[in-house]
Design a protein around this motif. Structure first.
Motif, short mmCIF file in Angstrom:
data_model
loop_
_atom_site.label_atom_id
_atom_site.label_comp_id
_atom_site.label_asym_id
_atom_site.label_seq_id
_atom_site.Cartn_x
_atom_site.Cartn_y
_atom_site.Cartn_z
N THR A 26 2.35 2.15 49.32
CA THR A 26 1.87 0.93 48.66
C THR A 26 0.35 1.01 48.54
O THR A 26 -0.31 1.45 49.50
CB THR A 26 2.26 -0.32 49.46
OG1 THR A 26 3.69 -0.47 49.42
CG2 THR A 26 1.63 -1.58 48.89
N THR A 80 -3.42 -0.90 47.13
CA THR A 80 -4.12 -2.12 46.73
C THR A 80 -5.44 -1.73 46.08
O THR A 80 -6.25 -1.05 46.70
CB THR A 80 -4.39 -3.04 47.93
OG1 THR A 80 -3.14 -3.43 48.51
CG2 THR A 80 -5.16 -4.28 47.49
N SER A 128 -0.47 -9.00 41.01
CA SER A 128 -1.91 -9.21 41.02
C SER A 128 -2.22 -10.64 41.41
O SER A 128 -1.47 -11.56 41.05
CB SER A 128 -2.51 -8.89 39.65
OG SER A 128 -3.91 -9.02 39.68
N ILE A 146 -6.98 -8.57 43.24
CA ILE A 146 -6.37 -7.34 43.71
C ILE A 146 -5.16 -7.03 42.84
O ILE A 146 -4.51 -7.93 42.29
CB ILE A 146 -5.95 -7.42 45.19
CG1 ILE A 146 -4.94 -8.54 45.41
CG2 ILE A 146 -7.15 -7.56 46.10
CD1 ILE A 146 -4.31 -8.52 46.79
N ASN A 176 -1.70 -4.86 43.35
CA ASN A 176 -0.83 -4.17 44.30
C ASN A 176 0.25 -3.40 43.57
O ASN A 176 0.84 -3.91 42.61
CB ASN A 176 -0.15 -5.17 45.24
CG ASN A 176 -1.03 -5.61 46.37
OD1 ASN A 176 -1.80 -4.82 46.89
ND2 ASN A 176 -0.92 -6.87 46.75
N THR A 181 3.68 -1.40 44.76
CA THR A 181 4.56 -1.02 45.87
C THR A 181 5.45 0.15 45.45
O THR A 181 5.67 0.39 44.26
CB THR A 181 5.44 -2.20 46.30
OG1 THR A 181 6.24 -2.59 45.18
CG2 THR A 181 4.61 -3.37 46.76
#
Lengths: 115, 110
Positions: free
Chosen positions: B18, B20, B63, B73, B75, B77
């Motif tokens: 994951t 960020t 986001s 941010i 993200n 995954t």
């Protein structure tokens, strides 16, 4: 729908030569933009046209001119190319209603090398 | 001077991890924040976040906009090799102008 199209895809110029980059969009957008992208610097705005008949300078306009030919087409001209103008050039457009009018859609880019 | 700063500039991870990605901004006339993905050619639109929509999700990507901290941010995954790209953050000002960050180059190794 082709979206945003640009020509040419690649170009090599010698210092001092001139050329025009062409851009067209078929999304009926009011606003069009020209950016350059250099390594590590993201996209920098050269010129934009908020609507047909208007153009404004962006962050890095020196050495360039633009023409908003009609609603669909927005061209970028280099009158006397310099090595510092070696870059990838992107055209974009935006339009519509509400928040969507702030989303810009990009063409495939033109890779320009000035020797 | 208006500016958008992304971090990290480059990130290499293994498939399945994951990640960020960060974006901070100082601009006048903030309207919205946009995320784009750029593979070999043109940036393609991912998300737009505004004052009235501070979180977006699409599949493995999500986001968040923090208007207090002037940041966002992105993200991702369960990363896949197809996620390898440059991710660009941009802030929309008045007159439909966008100010872009430098981009984060994400590499996913199998």
């Amino acid at each position: 729908n082709a979206g945003v199209t640009q020509t040419p895809k690649f170009q090599v110029l010698k210092t001092g030569q001139s050329m025009t980059l062409q851009c067209a969009q078929d999304m009926n957008h009011n606003s069009m933009y020209w950016y350059r992208q250099d390594p590590g610097m993201g996209l920098r705005l050269i010129y934009y046209s908020a609507s047909e008949g208007t153009t404004d300078k962006g962050e890095v306009p020196n050495g360039y001119n633009v023409s908003r030919l009609n609603k669909r087409e927005f061209s970028l001209r280099l009158e006397s190319a310099a090595p510092s103008q070696t870059s990838v050039y992107f055209c974009a457009s935006s339009g519509g209603q509400g928040y969507g009018r702030w989303t810009q859609y990009f063409g495939p880019g033109t890779r320009l090398t000035v020797l | 001077e208006d500016k958008v700063v992304q971090s990290p500039l480059s990130l290499v991870v293994h498939e399945g991890d994951t990640v960020t990605l960060n974006c901070s901004y100082e601009v006048t006339n903030f309207r919205s924040l946009l995320w784009y993905k750029q593979e070999k050619k043109a940036p393609t639109f991912l998300f737009m976040l505004t004052s009235s929509g501070i979180e977006k999700k699409s599949g493995r990507l999500s986001s968040i906009l923090d208007k207090k901290e002037l940041s966002s941010i992105l993200n991702i995954t369960a990363t896949q090799t197809g996620d390898s790209a440059i991710y660009l953050c941009a802030v929309s000002q008045g007159a439909q102008k966008l100010v872009f960050g430098q981009g984060t180059r994400l590499t996913i190794n199998p």
